[in-house]
Design a protein around this motif. Structure first.
Motif, PDB file in Angstrom:
ATOM      1  N   GLN A   3       0.837  -1.182   0.000  1.00 17.04           N
ATOM      2  CA  GLN A   3       0.000   0.000   0.000  1.00 17.04           C
ATOM      3  C   GLN A   3       0.878   1.239   0.000  1.00 17.04           C
ATOM      4  OE1 GLN A   3      -3.350  -1.195  -0.587  1.00 17.04           O
ATOM      5  NE2 GLN A   3      -4.002   0.048   1.114  1.00 17.04           N
ATOM      6  N   ASP A   8      -3.402   4.073   1.338  1.00 15.26           N
ATOM      7  CA  ASP A   8      -3.644   3.925   2.783  1.00 15.26           C
ATOM      8  C   ASP A   8      -4.700   4.920   3.260  1.00 15.26           C
ATOM      9  OD1 ASP A   8      -1.816   1.885   3.059  1.00 15.26           O
ATOM     10  OD2 ASP A   8      -0.208   3.173   3.833  1.00 15.26           O
ATOM     11  N   ARG A   9      -4.571   6.165   2.830  1.00 14.14           N
ATOM     12  CA  ARG A   9      -5.539   7.204   3.229  1.00 14.14           C
ATOM     13  C   ARG A   9      -6.929   6.892   2.687  1.00 14.14           C
ATOM     14  NH1 ARG A   9      -1.593  10.710   1.387  1.00 14.14           N
ATOM     15  NH2 ARG A   9      -2.942  11.274  -0.353  1.00 14.14           N
ATOM     16  N   GLU A  12      -8.469   3.933   4.558  1.00 14.85           N
ATOM     17  CA  GLU A  12      -8.965   4.308   5.888  1.00 14.85           C
ATOM     18  C   GLU A  12     -10.278   5.081   5.788  1.00 14.85           C
ATOM     19  OE1 GLU A  12      -9.460   4.654   9.915  1.00 14.85           O
ATOM     20  OE2 GLU A  12      -8.222   3.267   8.756  1.00 14.85           O
ATOM     21  N   GLU A  13     -10.378   5.962   4.814  1.00 14.64           N
ATOM     22  CA  GLU A  13     -11.628   6.698   4.598  1.00 14.64           C
ATOM     23  C   GLU A  13     -12.750   5.734   4.225  1.00 14.64           C
ATOM     24  OE1 GLU A  13     -14.157   9.989   4.453  1.00 14.64           O
ATOM     25  OE2 GLU A  13     -12.101   9.861   5.192  1.00 14.64           O
ATOM     26  N   ARG A  15     -12.916   2.598   5.046  1.00 13.56           N
ATOM     27  CA  ARG A  15     -13.224   1.801   6.235  1.00 13.56           C
ATOM     28  C   ARG A  15     -14.224   2.526   7.123  1.00 13.56           C
ATOM     29  NH1 ARG A  15     -12.666   1.449  11.226  1.00 13.56           N
ATOM     30  NH2 ARG A  15     -11.399   3.306  11.414  1.00 13.56           N
ATOM     31  N   GLU A  16     -13.992   3.818   7.348  1.00 11.19           N
ATOM     32  CA  GLU A  16     -14.893   4.595   8.199  1.00 11.19           C
ATOM     33  C   GLU A  16     -16.290   4.682   7.600  1.00 11.19           C
ATOM     34  OE1 GLU A  16     -13.050   8.370   8.964  1.00 11.19           O
ATOM     35  OE2 GLU A  16     -11.309   7.439   9.931  1.00 11.19           O
ATOM     36  N   ALA A  37     -10.197  -3.460   8.276  1.00  7.13           N
ATOM     37  CA  ALA A  37      -9.283  -2.801   7.335  1.00  7.13           C
ATOM     38  C   ALA A  37      -9.902  -2.789   5.954  1.00  7.13           C
ATOM     39  CB  ALA A  37      -7.942  -3.528   7.282  1.00  7.13           C
ATOM     40  N   LYS A  39      -8.185  -2.574   2.079  1.00  3.27           N
ATOM     41  CA  LYS A  39      -7.018  -2.473   1.197  1.00  3.27           C
ATOM     42  C   LYS A  39      -7.536  -2.106  -0.181  1.00  3.27           C
ATOM     43  CE  LYS A  39      -4.111  -4.265   4.215  1.00  3.27           C
ATOM     44  NZ  LYS A  39      -3.193  -3.502   4.959  1.00  3.27           N
TER      45      LYS A  39
END
Length: 119
Positions: A3, A8-9, A12-13, A15-16, A37, A39
């Motif tokens: 990644q 990665d950013r 994460e966005e 995921r939220e 997570a 990916k």
């Protein structure tokens, strides 16, 4: 798949957003799900969503089926909240890292016990 900082950013966005959207689903098959997570492929066309479920194998199976059937809805929700040219295809994968960690802990405890007992 390595990644990068951007993926990665973005992961994460995702995921939220997905964690919140999954909690709002009305499907009774969905158990207590935690999105652990996300990916994202380098081209942002595919997102692998890793999740855990509290419960037995039946809960895992029902939740897996519910998440896969809800994927188009969750993808639309994701597309509504993000600003990317392409909304990625969502692929749901069970996260077995907790079970793997427990197995490693058990093996280490056994090794320490054997070392202490001189076996």
């Amino acid at each position: 798949m390595p990644q990068g900082a951007r993926t990665d950013r973005v992961g994460e966005e995702f995921r939220e957003i997905l964690a919140e959207a999954i909690q709002e689903l009305k499907d009774p098959r969905i158990g207590f799900v935690t999105v652990t997570a996300v990916k994202v492929s380098p081209d942002l066309h595919v997102a692998w969503v890793y999740y855990t479920v509290l419960g037995d194998e039946k809960s895992w199976t029902a939740t897996r089926a519910a998440l896969r059937s809800a994927a188009p809805h969750l993808r639309r929700e994701l597309g509504r909240q993000i600003r990317l040219k392409v909304t990625p295809e969502l692929r749901f994968e069970p996260d077995d890292s907790a079970e793997t960690g427990e197995r490693i802990d058990a093996l280490l405890a056994e090794a320490h016990r054997r070392e202490r007992d001189g076996a």
